[in-house]
Design an enzyme around this catalytic site. Structure first.
Site, PDB file in Angstrom:
ATOM      1  N   GLY A   1       0.490  -5.086   0.733  1.00 18.67           N
ATOM      2  CA  GLY A   1      -0.607  -5.041  -0.231  1.00 18.67           C
ATOM      3  C   GLY A   1      -0.200  -5.589  -1.597  1.00 18.67           C
ATOM      4  O   GLY A   1      -1.056  -6.092  -2.344  1.00 18.67           O
TER       5      GLY A   1
ATOM      6  N   GLU B   1       3.517  -5.713   7.281  1.00 19.50           N
ATOM      7  CA  GLU B   1       2.682  -4.667   7.882  1.00 19.50           C
ATOM      8  C   GLU B   1       2.936  -4.502   9.377  1.00 19.50           C
ATOM      9  O   GLU B   1       2.828  -3.399   9.913  1.00 19.50           O
ATOM     10  CB  GLU B   1       1.196  -4.974   7.643  1.00 19.50           C
ATOM     11  CG  GLU B   1       0.703  -4.718   6.221  1.00 19.50           C
ATOM     12  CD  GLU B   1       0.891  -5.900   5.286  1.00 19.50           C
ATOM     13  OE1 GLU B   1       1.658  -6.825   5.625  1.00 19.50           O
ATOM     14  OE2 GLU B   1       0.269  -5.896   4.203  1.00 19.50           O
TER      15      GLU B   1
ATOM     16  N   GLU C   1      -0.714  -9.114  -1.351  1.00 25.31           N
ATOM     17  CA  GLU C   1      -2.165  -9.358  -1.257  1.00 25.31           C
ATOM     18  C   GLU C   1      -2.829  -9.298  -2.632  1.00 25.31           C
ATOM     19  O   GLU C   1      -3.743 -10.066  -2.922  1.00 25.31           O
ATOM     20  CB  GLU C   1      -2.794  -8.350  -0.295  1.00 25.31           C
ATOM     21  CG  GLU C   1      -2.366  -8.623   1.147  1.00 25.31           C
ATOM     22  CD  GLU C   1      -2.874  -7.580   2.120  1.00 25.31           C
ATOM     23  OE1 GLU C   1      -2.427  -6.419   1.999  1.00 25.31           O
ATOM     24  OE2 GLU C   1      -3.719  -7.896   2.966  1.00 25.31           O
TER      25      GLU C   1
ATOM     26  N   ALA D   1       0.855  -1.183   0.000  1.00 23.07           N
ATOM     27  CA  ALA D   1       0.000   0.000   0.000  1.00 23.07           C
ATOM     28  C   ALA D   1       0.891   1.233   0.000  1.00 23.07           C
ATOM     29  O   ALA D   1       2.066   1.151   0.367  1.00 23.07           O
ATOM     30  CB  ALA D   1      -0.875  -0.018   1.251  1.00 23.07           C
TER      31      ALA D   1
HETATM   32  N1  3HC Z   1       4.662   3.374   0.038  1.00 20.20           N
HETATM   33  C1  3HC Z   1       5.169   4.579  -0.273  1.00 20.20           C
HETATM   34  N2  3HC Z   1       6.470   4.803  -0.486  1.00 20.20           N
HETATM   35  C2  3HC Z   1       7.297   3.746  -0.393  1.00 20.20           C
HETATM   36  C3  3HC Z   1       6.842   2.458  -0.084  1.00 20.20           C
HETATM   37  C4  3HC Z   1       5.448   2.285   0.140  1.00 20.20           C
HETATM   38  N3  3HC Z   1       4.925   1.090   0.408  1.00 20.20           N
HETATM   39  N4  3HC Z   1       7.898   1.622  -0.051  1.00 20.20           N
HETATM   40  C5  3HC Z   1       8.978   2.357  -0.354  1.00 20.20           C
HETATM   41  N5  3HC Z   1       8.618   3.641  -0.558  1.00 20.20           N
HETATM   42  C6  3HC Z   1       9.480   4.757  -0.954  1.00 20.20           C
HETATM   43  C7  3HC Z   1      10.525   5.098   0.105  1.00 20.20           C
HETATM   44  O1  3HC Z   1      10.007   5.996   1.053  1.00 20.20           O
HETATM   45  C8  3HC Z   1      11.614   5.715  -0.737  1.00 20.20           C
HETATM   46  O2  3HC Z   1      11.200   7.034  -1.036  1.00 20.20           O
HETATM   47  P1  3HC Z   1      12.289   8.228  -1.169  1.00 20.20           P
HETATM   48  O3  3HC Z   1      13.167   7.811  -2.302  1.00 20.20           O
HETATM   49  O4  3HC Z   1      11.449   9.423  -1.421  1.00 20.20           O
HETATM   50  O5  3HC Z   1      13.012   8.275   0.160  1.00 20.20           O
HETATM   51  C9  3HC Z   1      11.544   4.918  -2.043  1.00 20.20           C
HETATM   52  O6  3HC Z   1      10.246   4.318  -2.060  1.00 20.20           O
HETATM   53  C10 3HC Z   1      12.585   3.813  -2.142  1.00 20.20           C
HETATM   54  O7  3HC Z   1      12.510   3.027  -0.964  1.00 20.20           O
HETATM   55  P2  3HC Z   1      13.835   2.458  -0.252  1.00 20.20           P
HETATM   56  O8  3HC Z   1      14.816   3.556  -0.084  1.00 20.20           O
HETATM   57  O9  3HC Z   1      13.389   1.730   0.962  1.00 20.20           O
HETATM   58  O10 3HC Z   1      14.360   1.450  -1.380  1.00 20.20           O
HETATM   59  P3  3HC Z   1      14.979   0.012  -1.244  1.00 20.20           P
HETATM   60  O11 3HC Z   1      15.239  -0.429  -2.612  1.00 20.20           O
HETATM   61  O12 3HC Z   1      16.082   0.020  -0.235  1.00 20.20           O
HETATM   62  O13 3HC Z   1      13.822  -0.918  -0.606  1.00 20.20           O
HETATM   63  C11 3HC Z   1      11.594  -1.872  -0.370  1.00 20.20           C
HETATM   64  C12 3HC Z   1      12.637  -1.179  -1.300  1.00 20.20           C
HETATM   65  C13 3HC Z   1      12.118  -3.242   0.067  1.00 20.20           C
HETATM   66  C14 3HC Z   1      10.334  -2.021  -1.118  1.00 20.20           C
HETATM   67  C15 3HC Z   1      11.411  -1.001   0.902  1.00 20.20           C
HETATM   68  O14 3HC Z   1      11.157   0.317   0.500  1.00 20.20           O
HETATM   69  C16 3HC Z   1      10.267  -1.439   1.787  1.00 20.20           C
HETATM   70  O15 3HC Z   1      10.443  -2.320   2.598  1.00 20.20           O
HETATM   71  N6  3HC Z   1       9.112  -0.764   1.627  1.00 20.20           N
HETATM   72  C17 3HC Z   1       7.975  -0.980   2.511  1.00 20.20           C
HETATM   73  C18 3HC Z   1       7.300  -2.297   2.275  1.00 20.20           C
HETATM   74  C19 3HC Z   1       6.102  -2.412   3.183  1.00 20.20           C
HETATM   75  O16 3HC Z   1       6.183  -2.232   4.373  1.00 20.20           O
HETATM   76  N7  3HC Z   1       4.951  -2.742   2.586  1.00 20.20           N
HETATM   77  C20 3HC Z   1       3.735  -2.850   3.335  1.00 20.20           C
HETATM   78  C21 3HC Z   1       3.017  -1.562   3.285  1.00 20.20           C
HETATM   79  S1  3HC Z   1       1.581  -1.555   4.321  1.00 20.20           S
HETATM   80  C22 3HC Z   1       0.414  -2.353   3.403  1.00 20.20           C
HETATM   81  O17 3HC Z   1       0.688  -2.828   2.333  1.00 20.20           O
HETATM   82  C23 3HC Z   1      -0.965  -2.386   3.991  1.00 20.20           C
HETATM   83  C24 3HC Z   1      -1.845  -3.325   3.256  1.00 20.20           C
HETATM   84  O18 3HC Z   1      -1.860  -4.559   3.892  1.00 20.20           O
HETATM   85  C25 3HC Z   1      -3.252  -2.809   3.175  1.00 20.20           C
END
Ligand code: 3HC
Ligand code: NAI
Length: 707
Positions: free
Chosen positions: A107, A130, A110, A68
């Site tokens: 997400g 999450e 998902e 998400a």
């Molecule tokens: N939403 C918005 N922005 C995101 C994002 C997300 N899910 N994931 C990464 N970004 C952004 C980062 O903030 C960063 O932005 P910036 O360049 O402006 O600082 C950019 O993307 C690159 O991210 P990283 O520097 O972390 O890049 P990496 O290549 O090192 O890592 C990644 C990539 C493994 C995808 C890591 O970013 C990550 O772990 N992201 C989060 C994953 C996550 O937690 N997903 C679950 C979200 S909650 C959800 O999905 C709820 C659902 O169940 C309803």
């Protein structure tokens, strides 16, 4: 069929009878409102297009979907909601295939679970992280995952937040096949064609029954996970909700389970823990946004020198060797060098013993290690990190030597905890090449690296420090020069607040318990015992001559050090550690010493509740952090948060001291400080920045946004 939808976040294109929907929303294809809308539109259009027999979901760039859009949390929701899009995908009358590469997280996974077939490439990392953001999978993940892989495996995935490789995901039953090569589109098309040729139709996760067929066993697994969570993830809000959602997956029909999931997800979304954890996520990604990186590029790093092979030098060497770089260590003499080498080897031997690395890996890393007792051995190092005794004269002598031997352009770094980096730089003819690289102990494990920028440090020297941090997988934070930089400077002040409470009536055990109750893994006196009381004692003695006489000085820690009670390593400190115990027990003799000191200082002890202790401890921390910001030692409040989260054990779900201060309200923090100032105006001086923000109704977050 449209080639590109108006928003363009996901575009649909037909390849013969397959509709390819490409999610194209850099940097990580997070499921923003635009992506959701375009994805839903693509799925819908495919249903009525007679030429389309199957739908393929693929991510543009390096990832499938990272989840998400975290930036949308806490803002008014925009339709379509992700759970609805997932349900729409699952309901498709035509088979939907997802091809996963790079991140397929949260997400993103998902969406894939709602698709009918899943192919993973070898680059894929799948997970439901999450929980790390204070949430639970809220787009059907808690309902579909257990149906596919069983309750135990699903709970493990969701409670740990870990990533699975394609192979592990295949083994678990989360994906159907592993695709060859790294071209997601080509692999996905080939796989979809094969499925069509086999006559495969829609196959819905909601209907998968086998993994949860034994209801009683699944419920027992959920109960066991619930008990584990209560024990090990104490204080966290979302893990228990995850268990509850999985229980619903076992007990309730699918649609009802989805409604339960929604309710629980919204509760997590509203929780302060979610706000704290999301803040921490972005704060960690902000720290590299610094002026120097805009104007300069890192110098080349092929070889690293380390001067000093004690606790820190050895840990730093391991960290560098782990990153694949060669290290040359310089010590005072052969015996000291041998001890340094042995410290490094010991770390690797332990890792081999624990099965974390193979003997070949250990030998490979040790083969990159060389040692010497003369500075000339450093003449081909690109960056040299000094980690000798914390003594200005020793450091000045070492830097004069480094200046003599280092090759032109080599970066010279000091790991000093407190000393003046500007003075150290001036021991060389190249102060522009000098900076502080303040590692934390144990240096091969702790993530935090304060990068201390002196008044002469050149921008490309700073950029090189940040590049080293990236290669060592550290979390770098830019700091300015002052006594203790960001972390230790603030620590000294709230530790002082703790010492004053100790003299005024709280026992060190009460203080530790209150700080743990706040969420720290250990209290300040447990920490002091672990680090060794002698280190702080040496610093206090060094500062004695310049100490402000108006400031109260609590002598209790000195009384313990005078007895040689330095903590764990000497078997006693604030606590007793009989027979090498790692967990201390309260010591009545320490309490007697404290009583004696109270009498000497003329203090009548008074009671402190845990709340009193927490408020004073945090107020002192926040106030000094405000001073650090005001003086430009830290660039932004979120950098201070990162320092405390990754270096000092501040509970991550509270987001760091600055985020916590905002959540309490700065007017409240200021009122507390002004109240305490009545007792001790010299110590409790409100920071000008705190006053300015509180009185204008602003918070620390407003400064993050301003940069
Ligand atoms: N939403 C918005 N922005 C995101 C994002 C997300 N899910 N994931 C990464 N970004 C952004 C980062 O903030 C960063 O932005 P910036 O360049 O402006 O600082 C950019 O993307 C690159 O991210 P990283 O520097 O972390 O890049 P990496 O290549 O090192 O890592 C990644 C990539 C493994 C995808 C890591 O970013 C990550 O772990 N992201 C989060 C994953 C996550 O937690 N997903 C679950 C979200 S909650 C959800 O999905 C709820 C659902 O169940 C309803
Ligand atoms: P230590 O006492 O364990 O090691 C210092 C080493 O430096 C010794 O092995 C000594 O032989 C060597 N040494 C001294 N003079 C030398 C010289 N002229 N040339 C080559 N080697 C020399 O000390 P520790 O704990 O490793 O600390 C080193 C530095 O790191 C200090 O500046 C300290 O403030 C800083 N630091 C310490 C932390 C800790 O938790 N121990 C954390 C962060 C920084």
């Amino acid at each position: 069929m449209t080639d590109k939808s108006p928003a363009g976040a996901a575009h649909a294109r037909r390849d013969e009878d397959i509709l390819v929907i490409t999610l194209d929303h850099p940097p990580v294809n997070a499921l923003s409102a635009d992506v959701r809308r375009d994805l839903a539109a693509g799925i819908q259009a495919a249903q009525s297009d007679a030429q389309v027999r199957a739908i393929l979901l693929v991510g543009a760039g390096k990832n499938f979907i990272a989840g998400a859009d975290i930036r949308e949390f806490g803002k008014p929701p925009k339709p379509p909601a992700l759970p609805d899009v997932c349900n729409q995908i699952e309901a498709s009358a035509k088979p939907v295939v997802a091809v996963l590469h790079g991140a397929a997280l949260g997400g993103g996974l998902e969406v894939a679970l709602a698709a009918h077939y899943r192919l993973a490439l070898s680059t894929a990392k799948l997970g439901l992280p999450e929980v790390n953001l204070g949430l639970l999978p809220g787009a059907g993940g808690t309902q579909r995952t257990p149906r596919l892989i069983g309750a135990r495996a699903a709970l493990d995935l969701m409670l740990s937040g870990k990533h699975l490789s394609a192979e592990a995901a295949l083994k678990a039953g989360l994906v159907d096949a592993i695709g060859e090569g790294d071209d997601a589109l080509a692999a996905g098309l080939a796989y979809t064609r094969r499925l069509l040729a086999e006559g495969a139709g829609p196959r819905r996760s909601r209907d998968a029954a086998a993994a949860l067929a034994d209801k009683a066993a699944a419920l027992a697994e959920a109960s066991a996970a619930g008990e584990q969570v209560a024990k090990t993830l104490r204080g966290l809000y979302s893990p228990a909700k995850i268990v509850e959602a999985v229980r619903a997956a076992i007990e309730q029909p699918f649609d009802e389970g989805l409604r339960t999931e929604r309710t629980l997800f919204l509760q997590c979304l509203e929780s302060p823990q979610r706000a704290g954890l999301v803040h921490a996520f972005f704060a960690e990604r902000e720290t590299t946004k610094i002026p120097e990186l805009k104007e300069a590029r890192a110098r080349r790093l092929d070889k690293i020198g380390v001067v000093g092979g004690g606790t820190m030098g050895a840990g730093i060497a391991v960290s560098v060797l782990d990153a694949g770089l060669p290290v040359v260590m310089v010590e005072q003499d052969e015996a000291a060098l041998e001890r340094g080498r042995a410290r490094v080897a010991q770390v690797y031997d332990l890792l081999v013993k624990k099965g974390r690395i193979t003997t070949d890996e250990r030998d490979g890393r040790m083969a990159r290690f060389t040692g010497a007792t003369t500075y000339d051995a450093l003449n081909d190092a690109d960056l040299i990190i000094e980690a000798v005794f914390e003594d200005m004269d020793v450091k000045l002598a070492v830097f004069a030597q480094l200046d003599r031997v280092a090759k032109p352009g080599a970066v010279l770094a000091t790991n000093t905890s407190y000393l003046d980096v500007n003075r150290i730089a001036c021991a060389t003819r190249v102060p522009g090449n000098v900076l502080g690289l303040h590692f934390f102990s144990p240096a091969n494990i702790m993530k935090l690296l304060e990068i201390v920028v002196g008044e002469h440090t050149a921008a490309d020297t700073v950029a090189t420090g940040f590049d080293l941090a990236r290669r060592l997988r550290k979390t770098p934070v830019r700091a300015g020069v002052c006594d203790g930089f960001i972390g230790n400077r603030i620590l000294a002040v709230h530790r002082q607040a703790a010492d004053m409470m100790m003299e005024d009536g709280a026992s060190p055990y009460d203080i530790d318990a209150a700080v743990r109750e706040f969420g720290y893994p250990m209290g300040p006196y447990q920490m002091a015992d672990l680090a060794g009381g002698d280190i702080g004692w040496a610093t206090r003695k060094r500062r004695a001559a310049t100490r402000d006489p108006a400031l109260r000085y609590v002598q209790i820690p000195d009384r313990l050090c005078e007895r040689g009670w330095f903590g764990q390593k000497t078997g006693r400190g604030f606590y007793l550690y009989p027979d090498g115990a790692r967990v201390g027990t309260p010591d009545p003799e320490v309490l007697a010493i404290i009583d004696e000191e109270r009498r000497r200082a003329g203090v009548t002890p008074r009671p402190f509740t845990h709340e009193d202790i927490q408020r004073r401890y945090l107020a002192a921390m926040i106030n000094e952090a405000a001073n650090v910001l005001h003086q430009g030692i830290a660039l932004r409040p979120s950098d201070v948060d990162v320092v405390f989260l990754s270096g000092y054990g501040f509970p991550r779900y509270r987001g760091g001291p600055m985020h916590y201060a905002d959540s309490v309200g700065l007017d409240q923090v200021l009122a507390d400080i002004r109240g305490y100032a009545g007792e001790d105006p010299a110590f409790w001086k409100p920071s000008p920045l705190l006053v300015q923000l509180a009185e204008s109704g602003r918070n620390f977050a407003s400064l993050n946004q301003a940069d």
